[in-house]
Structure formats: structure tokens, C-alpha cells
Write a protein that holds these residues in place. Structure first.
Motif, mmCIF file in Angstrom:
data_model
loop_
_atom_site.group_PDB
_atom_site.id
_atom_site.type_symbol
_atom_site.label_atom_id
_atom_site.label_comp_id
_atom_site.label_asym_id
_atom_site.label_seq_id
_atom_site.Cartn_x
_atom_site.Cartn_y
_atom_site.Cartn_z
ATOM 1 N N ASN A 1 -1.994 -6.138 12.582
ATOM 2 C CA ASN A 1 -3.347 -5.624 12.691
ATOM 3 C C ASN A 1 -4.284 -6.820 12.778
ATOM 4 O O ASN A 1 -3.965 -7.903 12.289
ATOM 5 C CB ASN A 1 -3.715 -4.753 11.495
ATOM 6 N N GLY B 1 -6.749 -4.878 5.646
ATOM 7 C CA GLY B 1 -6.195 -3.549 5.387
ATOM 8 C C GLY B 1 -7.094 -2.727 4.490
ATOM 9 O O GLY B 1 -7.877 -3.251 3.706
ATOM 10 N N ASP B 2 -6.973 -1.430 4.630
ATOM 11 C CA ASP B 2 -7.667 -0.498 3.750
ATOM 12 C C ASP B 2 -6.582 0.421 3.193
ATOM 13 O O ASP B 2 -5.923 1.099 3.981
ATOM 14 C CB ASP B 2 -8.692 0.278 4.565
ATOM 15 N N PRO B 3 -6.251 0.424 1.925
ATOM 16 C CA PRO B 3 -7.001 -0.100 0.777
ATOM 17 C C PRO B 3 -6.536 -1.470 0.245
ATOM 18 O O PRO B 3 -6.935 -1.841 -0.850
ATOM 19 C CB PRO B 3 -6.733 0.966 -0.286
ATOM 20 N N GLU B 4 -5.761 -2.242 1.008
ATOM 21 C CA GLU B 4 -5.305 -3.538 0.482
ATOM 22 C C GLU B 4 -6.471 -4.466 0.140
ATOM 23 O O GLU B 4 -6.412 -5.228 -0.835
ATOM 24 C CB GLU B 4 -4.403 -4.250 1.495
ATOM 25 N N LYS C 1 1.147 4.961 1.647
ATOM 26 C CA LYS C 1 0.576 5.701 2.778
ATOM 27 C C LYS C 1 0.686 7.216 2.634
ATOM 28 O O LYS C 1 -0.119 7.954 3.186
ATOM 29 C CB LYS C 1 1.256 5.278 4.070
ATOM 30 N N ARG D 1 -7.323 -7.050 11.518
ATOM 31 C CA ARG D 1 -8.413 -6.867 10.542
ATOM 32 C C ARG D 1 -7.798 -6.752 9.155
ATOM 33 O O ARG D 1 -6.583 -6.702 9.014
ATOM 34 C CB ARG D 1 -9.183 -5.607 10.898
ATOM 35 N N ASP E 1 0.833 -1.202 0.000
ATOM 36 C CA ASP E 1 0.000 0.000 0.000
ATOM 37 C C ASP E 1 0.872 1.257 0.000
ATOM 38 O O ASP E 1 2.078 1.192 0.219
ATOM 39 C CB ASP E 1 -0.995 0.008 1.161
ATOM 40 N N TYR F 1 -3.246 -9.391 9.953
ATOM 41 C CA TYR F 1 -2.605 -8.566 8.926
ATOM 42 C C TYR F 1 -1.191 -8.331 9.439
ATOM 43 O O TYR F 1 -1.003 -7.735 10.496
ATOM 44 C CB TYR F 1 -3.428 -7.290 8.804
HETATM 45 N N1 GLY Z 1 -3.321 0.061 4.744
HETATM 46 C C1 GLY Z 1 -2.978 0.281 6.089
HETATM 47 C C2 GLY Z 1 -3.947 -0.199 7.058
HETATM 48 O O1 GLY Z 1 -5.008 -0.708 6.738
HETATM 49 O O2 GLY Z 1 -3.669 -0.081 8.248
#
Ligand code: GLY
Ligand code: AMP
Length: 423
Positions: free
Chosen positions: A286, A290-293, A215, A288, A213, A270
Motif C-alpha cells: 500500500n 494503514g488504518d487502524p495500524e 480484518k 499510505r 491488524d 506499507y
Molecule cells: N489495515 C489495513 C489497511 O489499512 O489496508
């Protein structure tokens, strides 16, 4: 299967899109959901992702068979615990498992206990202790607030003096991001970053895919950190057996550690990694997706993703239920023009978009009083495209953005990076 997705960003739109396509999905609900999810299921716009009680009520009232929890704030609020305690099937770890994300100090100590490669670190609780601990770090040092800080709690410093300035500021003004008093100091690592996603049913933990990603807000990684300006999957330039290496060195010991500590972890882990000269080392965990993965991984999924997640949530993952294609996917995030500094409200966005083939777009926006407006986060839409190679997928994604622009009201000002997946 009747599915409830918790959350309302583009990540949840992408999860909902793939879950809704699954043969075993009968109906899909979202709390709160957004403009994208509204088009394929029911939204509960009045239910926030952290409102454990309202989520449980909606899950019961709608005979939900599987709840998929998107955001870390929901996990930290105990949404998964509450539903599980009521006998419901949830994809997402309990609050105790989610400490791998919600407390950096917990995560670092966990990695230390279980021999997981990561940066050398110290946990401190006061300015005096922090200043003393800085002696242990000669080169670059990273200062991290312990708690959930929505990406604002990490400062990468060139030396101890720069770190000292950050620490003074945070402790003196009582402005430690996330609101706690604990800070992790760690050695700065160098290498390329990659995110690996592993699905766990509590007994097995399977790395399913990886992504990279972007950032920073501006091209060439300039400008402030953001929630994420784009991503692509699978990553280029890593060893072909990268997932296998990460499974062996990080995921297997993490699972053994969770089991040894009586944590039944059902959800996704994650793993944010730096690929250093000595191989992968963990930057962060993490609890959960990822956003935007997620927006670039979901278009690569085939089979019955709903069944896959449901079986993991039930404690016996059906590995054959879903698979990842060899296609590449590139996603570019469109944001409001002052993001991440402030959120310029934009309205009048079209509810449905005409998209070319091999393109999917995921909304981070919600409907308010009948008007589609950008959400407070400022990330409006992730435009993704799939193709046999990253270069082709990239070209398709940027072509799609050019075709989308005329579909927005004339005065809409959206910005995006032009170098996502430029390898
Ligand atoms: N792409 C980084 C996050 O979801 O933390
Ligand atoms: P985190 O919230 O822990 O993922 O950190 C945010 C970003 O800071 C990461 O994506 C890295 O780019 C950077 N970072 C965090 N820890 C380190 C480290 N030990 N060495 C170098 N960069 C780091």
C-alpha cells in the motif's frame, strides 16, 4: 511548520494528533478532517480528500509547508502530483508510485521484476483466460480484482472450483470490485500476517515499525472482512530481527526497483506480509499508512514526527528527528452495530471524551449540522492504550472502553471485538 492532513478517518485523526504534538508544528489543517481533528486545528469539511484542485487552493491560501496525504483514493486521484507540480512539499507518492497499491497487477509485476518474494501469480483479462490460468494452481488460490476496491476485491478460495465460481460471478455480471476487468490469480500462502511500514525520501527507505491488524468483523476471525477492527504494535511472535529481514529481502529491492524505474517515491510504503516457513512474502503493497495500524503506531512515536515526515518529503530524511518507543500499543475499533453490512446512523456522540492516562481515542466520525454522527464507513472510534507490554496495553484499552460507554447517549449501540491482541 503549517501542516495540512488530507483525509477524514481515524487514521488521519491519529496522524494529526501526533503531528500537532510535534515541536515544529505551528498550525494544523485538515481536508476534510473529522470530529477529532476539529478539536486541535482547522477542518475544511467541504473539501473531499480527492478534490485535488480544492486541496491545492487551501494549501496555497493557508501557506501550508507540509501536506500529509492519508487515503489511497487521494493518492490515486493525483493529489500529491498536483501539489508537487505547484512546488509544495508533500508526504505521499505521486500517482505513478501509488500504482503499487492502486493496481495489483502492476505491483505483482514490479515484485517479479525486482526479485521481491511474493505468491506465484497470473494476470488475466477475461473469463476464458482466467479459467485456463486456474490450471496452474493446485491448492488454494486467491482471486484479486486489480483496482482499488476498499478491501472488497480479494477472495481467498480453497480450490480452483471455488475460484471459478467467483470468476464466473464477477465476469458474467460485470461486477468486478473496483470496476476494472483485470484480475490477479495467485497461490494461497500460509503463515501469520504482519504489516511493516517504511518511510522513503526517494533515496532511502527506512522500516520504522510493524503492526498486526484484525480484518474480520467477529471474534476469533469470524464474520465478514472489514476495514479493520483493531491492531497492536509491535507484533509478538515474529523473529526479533523481523524488520531487518524485511528491510533486506523486500524494502531494499523495492527501493532499488523504484529508483531504476525513475520513480521518486516520497511517502510511506506499507508492506503487507505473510510470514511463511521460508520467511516473509509480500501479500500486498500500500502507498499510505494503514488504518487502524496508524492509530497504534502514533502513540509509540517520540521526537518531532512533523520534522521527520517533512524531511522525507523534502528528499533528505532526518533519521534522528523521531523515534519509536519500546512501549506496546493496542487499539480496538468501535463500529456501528450493522457494520460492515450497512451503516446505522448514530448521532449525539460527545465531541470530547474523558480518557484515562495512557489512552488516546481517534474518531472516524464527522460533525454534521452541529451534531456528531457516525461516518458512512461505520467505524466510529479507535480506542488505543500504551503500556510496557501488549497484555497490559490490551487490559488498559478494554478498561478504557468500559469507562467511555457511560459517556455515550444511553441508546448508542456500538460493537467491537473482544479479542484484539489476545495472544
Ligand atoms: N489495515 C489495513 C489497511 O489499512 O489496508
Ligand atoms: P489484500 O487486499 O491483497 O491485502 O488481501 C486481503 C487479505 O486477503 C490479506 O490480508 C490476506 O489475509 C488475504 N490474502 C491475500 N492474498 C493472499 C495469499 N496469496 N495467500 C493467503 N492469503 C491472502
Amino acid at each position: 511548520m503549517r501542516i495540512l492532513v488530507v483525509g477524514g478517518g481515524a487514521r488521519e485523526d491519529a496522524l494529526s494528533w501526533k503531528l500537532a504534538q510535534s515541536p515544529s508544528c505551528e498550525a494544523i489543517f485538515h481536508a476534510p478532517g473529522n470530529a477529532g481533528t476539529a478539536a486541535r486545528g482547522v477542518n475544511f469539511p467541504e473539501v473531499s480528500a480527492t478534490d485535488t484542485r480544492a486541496i491545492l487552493d487551501r494549501a496555497k491560501a493557508n501557506a501550508i509547508d507540509l501536506t500529509v496525504v492519508g487515503p489511497e483514493t487521494a493518492l490515486a486521484a493525483g493529489v500529491a502530483d498536483r501539489l508537487r507540480d505547484a512546488g509544495l512539499n508533500v508526504f505521499g507518492p505521486n500517482r505513478s508510485g501509488a500504482r503499487l497499491e492502486s493496481s495489483k497487477a502492476f505491483a505483482k509485476r514490479f515484485m517479479e521484476r525486482h526479485g521481491i518474494p511474493t505468491a506465484r501469480f497470473a494476470v488475466v483479462h477475461s473469463l476464458a483466460a482466467a479459467q485456463k490460468a486456474l490450471d496452474q494452481f493446485s491448492d488454494g488460490v486467491v482471486v484479486k480484482a486489480d483496482g482499488l476496491a476498499a478491501g472488497k476485491g480479494v477472495v481467498v478460495c480453497d480450490d480452483a472450483a471455488a475460484a471459478s465460481t467467483v470468476l464466473n460471478e464477477w465476469y458474467a455480471k460485470n461486477t468486478i470490485p473496483g470496476g476494472g476487468s483485470d484480475i490477479v490469480l495467485e497461490e494461497r500462502m500460509t503463515g501469520r500476517e504482519i504489516s511493516v511500514f517504511a518511510i522513503s525520501d526517494g533515496r532511502a527507505m527506512i522500516p520504522i515499525a510493524a503492526a498486526c491488524d484484525y480484518k474480520r468483523a467477529g471474534d476469533d476471525d469470524r464474520g465478514p472482512n472489514t476495514g479493520g477492527m483493531g491492531a497492536y504494535s509491535p507484533p509478538s511472535g515474529f523473529p526479533v530481527n523481523a524488520l531487518e529481514i524485511v528491510r533486506e529481502r523486500v524494502i531494499a529491492p523495492a527501493l532499488r526497483g523504484l529508483i531504476a524505474e525513475d520513480e521518486v517515491y516520497r511517502g510511506v510504503l506499507y508492506v503487507g506480509l505473510m510470514w511463511t516457513d521460508s520467511g516473509p512474502r509480500v501479500v500486498e503493497f500500500n502507498a499510505r499508512f494503514g488504518d487502524p495500524e496508524t492509530q497504534v503506531m502514533m502513540p509509540r512515536v517520540g521526537g518531532d514526527f512533523a520534522r521527520y515526515l517533512a524531511s522525507a518529503a523534502e528528499g533528505a530524511i532526518e533519521l534522528d528527528a523521531a523515534y519509536f518507543s519500546d512501549d506496546a500499543c493496542v487499539g480496538v475499533t468501535l463500529t456501528t452495530d450493522r457494520y460492515p453490512y450497512e451503516n446505522t446512523k448514530i448521532s449525539g456522540l460527545p465531541g470530547t471524551l474523558r480518557l484515562p492516562e495512557h489512552v488516546a481515542a481517534f474518531w472516524g466520525t464527522s460533525m454534521r449540522e452541529g451534531d456528531l454522527v457516525s461516518s458512512p464507513g461505520g467505524r466510529v472510534l479507535t480506542v488505543t492504550a500504551t503500556a510496557p507490554t501488549v497484555a497490559e496495553a490490551r487490559a488498559r484499552a478494554y478498561d478504557a472502553i468500559a469507562q467511555l460507554k457511560p459517556q455515550f447517549p444511553a441508546n448508542t449501540r456500538l460493537v467491537y471485538r473482544s479479542d484484539i491482541a489476545r495472544l
